[in-house]
Design a protein around this motif. Structure first.
Motif, mmCIF file in Angstrom:
data_model
loop_
_atom_site.group_PDB
_atom_site.id
_atom_site.type_symbol
_atom_site.label_atom_id
_atom_site.label_comp_id
_atom_site.label_asym_id
_atom_site.label_seq_id
_atom_site.Cartn_x
_atom_site.Cartn_y
_atom_site.Cartn_z
ATOM 1 N N UNK A 185 32.802 -47.268 -46.351
ATOM 2 C CA UNK A 185 31.372 -46.951 -46.239
ATOM 3 C C UNK A 185 30.910 -46.442 -47.600
ATOM 4 N N UNK A 186 29.837 -47.049 -48.160
ATOM 5 C CA UNK A 186 29.360 -46.615 -49.479
ATOM 6 C C UNK A 186 29.022 -45.117 -49.492
ATOM 7 N N UNK A 187 29.235 -44.508 -50.649
ATOM 8 C CA UNK A 187 29.157 -43.048 -50.794
ATOM 9 C C UNK A 187 27.888 -42.427 -50.194
ATOM 10 N N UNK A 188 26.720 -42.931 -50.628
ATOM 11 C CA UNK A 188 25.453 -42.351 -50.184
ATOM 12 C C UNK A 188 25.357 -42.362 -48.661
ATOM 13 N N UNK A 189 25.642 -43.555 -48.137
ATOM 14 C CA UNK A 189 25.558 -43.760 -46.701
ATOM 15 C C UNK A 189 26.538 -42.846 -45.979
ATOM 16 N N UNK A 190 27.712 -42.691 -46.591
ATOM 17 C CA UNK A 190 28.762 -41.862 -45.991
ATOM 18 C C UNK A 190 28.269 -40.423 -45.849
ATOM 19 N N UNK A 191 27.745 -39.871 -46.942
ATOM 20 C CA UNK A 191 27.265 -38.485 -46.891
ATOM 21 C C UNK A 191 26.210 -38.311 -45.812
#
Lengths: 249, 263
Positions: free
Chosen positions: B106-112
């Motif tokens: 999961x891409x970083x931004x989306x993950x956070x």
């Protein structure tokens, strides 16, 4: 792919960093060996014309710290399995090989750090490397030895379901590997049978390489040590990966 | 379209046949309940479907990927909330979530964003930096559920997801799952002992007993077939009312033997 391996590696380091009692506890034994044997046997060793025993012993005790921590880190997958965390990793879209690499690097880093700490401790109790330039390649060999035994630990732990075999592994594998490696005594004057056994022990070459680099005396020859250590490492990683890929939960 | 296809699945442990020639399909977007008494073969079936165990015979595809020939592609298509704990106790709640997010790309931004949203959803956001070993059983359970929902897979396996949750959290979780099922067309594969819960939420129900599927259909169809008024009665009629011994994992079997010796 590297991100996943990195996060597995990071997890091992965090666990290591957070378990201070374990970290400190596992330093007690090497320290005891250095002080009790290093000082206690020093005069006998000198009378036998072998020089400074502490200098001879310290590379062996560094090897001891690495082999104990590395095999233990490898065996930790049994805990992960018992506490269920291994399932979380095993159902994720990550190949078994990547998991194996991440775990091996993580465990090896922890064992390597433990070795570095013992090196520093031994320098405070009187050990001093012959030339400090040799310390840098020695660190490289320490990491190689750590990789070798972490992979061996994973290979042993993969077919096991619980910790019941743990004592067996400690007493019939780790202890003999350590005591028969020439970590505590010089191999050149050892009885033939003993040196023959030591020749099959990967740790012999690890400790020998440390001595070659740190105190400038090597039994097998540094090049030979490194070739054999690399060979054993590749072999154990291959066996470990194969056994790990067979894990069923 | 069938997102899960199970064909002639068999699993033997020595002489014991845990799963006996089982076949069924689950349609995309379906809320499917897989019910059975203890030791009926539910968990073994799920373990095989989720690539943790290899079958003795038979074939499974998830989202068109054979679980044996293309395990990684199949694993990418599903998420699972395990029945047993599977968290790392030495990590914090947030670290457990992050770890999962990285494993599932999961891409970083989306993950956070999702970690925050889900931890708030299960009311653990304030405790995100606490080590999981300090959590109570219910909190761990909530974290497991949040983690299982972090990546948005096509299929979610829920193995007794509401075990040990209080009624408030339980209803909370069901609303979330039903919503996910509707808005993202996520297929849900549920096992539970709360039969009334299954009756309430599932589109279709399969009942497994002694390693074989004894009934499959909508709750209404099963009730009609057995001439009963609730799914629970239908379930008891189909599987009998005697109490079962669970086979369990090797570890718990050992534990049982150990206790047996002592007593």
């Amino acid at each position: 792919m590297f991100k996943k391996i990195y996060i597995l590696w990071l997890r091992q380091l965090k666990r290591y960093w957070r378990s201070k009692p374990r970290m400190i506890g596992s330093l007690g034994q090497p320290l005891l060996f250095l002080v009790a044997l290093g000082y206690g046997m020093g005069s006998v060793f000198r009378q036998a014309g072998q020089g400074n025993y502490l200098n001879f012993l310290a590379p062996g005790v560094i090897g001891m710290a690495i082999i104990f921590t590395a095999i233990f880190s490898g065996i930790e997958i049994i805990w992960d399995r018992q506490f269920g965390f291994l399932k979380e990793v095993m159902v994720s879209p990550m190949s078994r090989l990547e998991i194996m690499i991440g775990r091996t690097l993580g465990g090896a880093t922890v064992a390597f750090l433990q070795g570095v700490i013992v090196l520093l401790i031994s320098m405070t109790v009187g050990f001093w490397p012959q030339n400090l330039v040799g310390v840098i390649p020695a660190l490289g060999v320490m990491f190689l030895v750590a990789l070798l035994f972490t992979a061996l630990g994973i290979a042993i732990a993969s077919p096991l379901n619980d910790m019941q075999g743990f004592q067996l592994i400690m007493n019939f594998l780790v202890m003999p590997l350590f005591f028969l490696s020439g970590a505590l005594f010089p191999l050149q004057d050892a009885p033939e049978a003993l040196s023959a056994i030591a020749a099959f022990d990967p740790l012999s070459y690890g400790v020998d390489a440390f001595r070659g680099l740190l105190i400038g005396s090597s039994h097998y020859g540094l090049g030979f040590d490194i070739v054999l250590l690399s060979g054993f490492t590749v072999l154990f990683i291959a066996i470990g990966s194969w056994l790990f890929s067979k894990i069923q939960i | 379209m069938n997102i899960i296809e199970v064909n002639n699945l068999t699993k033997r442990f020595g002489d014991f046949t845990a799963v006996d020639d089982v076949s069924f399909n689950v349609a995309k977007g379906e809320f499917f309940a897989f019910l059975g008494p203890n030791g009926a073969g539910k968990s073994t079936t799920i373990e095989i479907m989720t690539t943790l165990l290899s079958p003795t015979a038979g074939q499974i595809t998830i989202d068109g990927h054979d679980t044996i020939k293309e395990p990684d592609a199949a694993r990418r298509a599903f998420g699972i909330v395990f029945q047993d704990p599977s968290l790392d106790d030495e990590l914090t709640a947030q670290e457990n979530m992050d770890f999962h997010g990285v494993l599932y790309d999961i891409p970083k931004e989306e993950r956070y964003q999702r970690v925050e949203q889900l931890l708030k959803f299960v009311e653990l956001w304030d405790r995100r930096n606490s080590l999981v070993k300090k959590f109570s059983g219910g909190m761990k359970r909530r974290l497991e559920i949040a983690r299982g929902l972090l990546h948005h897979p096509k299929v979610i396996f829920l193995d007794e997801p509401t075990l040990g949750l209080d009624p408030q959290t339980r209803s909370h979780v069901w609303i979330y799952l039903k919503n996910l099922n509707k808005t993202e067309n996520t297929t849900l594969f549920l096992t539970t002992h709360h039969i009334e819960e299954a009756e309430h939420v599932a589109d279709r129900v399969a009942i497994i007993d002694h390693g074989k599927i004894v009934a499959i259909g909508s709750a209404q169809e099963l009730k009609d077939k057995t001439k009963t008024t609730s799914l629970e009665e239908a379930f008891l009629l189909l599987t009998g009312s005697e109490i079962r011994e669970e086979r369990g994992s090797i570890a718990s079997q050992r534990m049982r033997m150990w206790h047996g010796k002592r007593s």
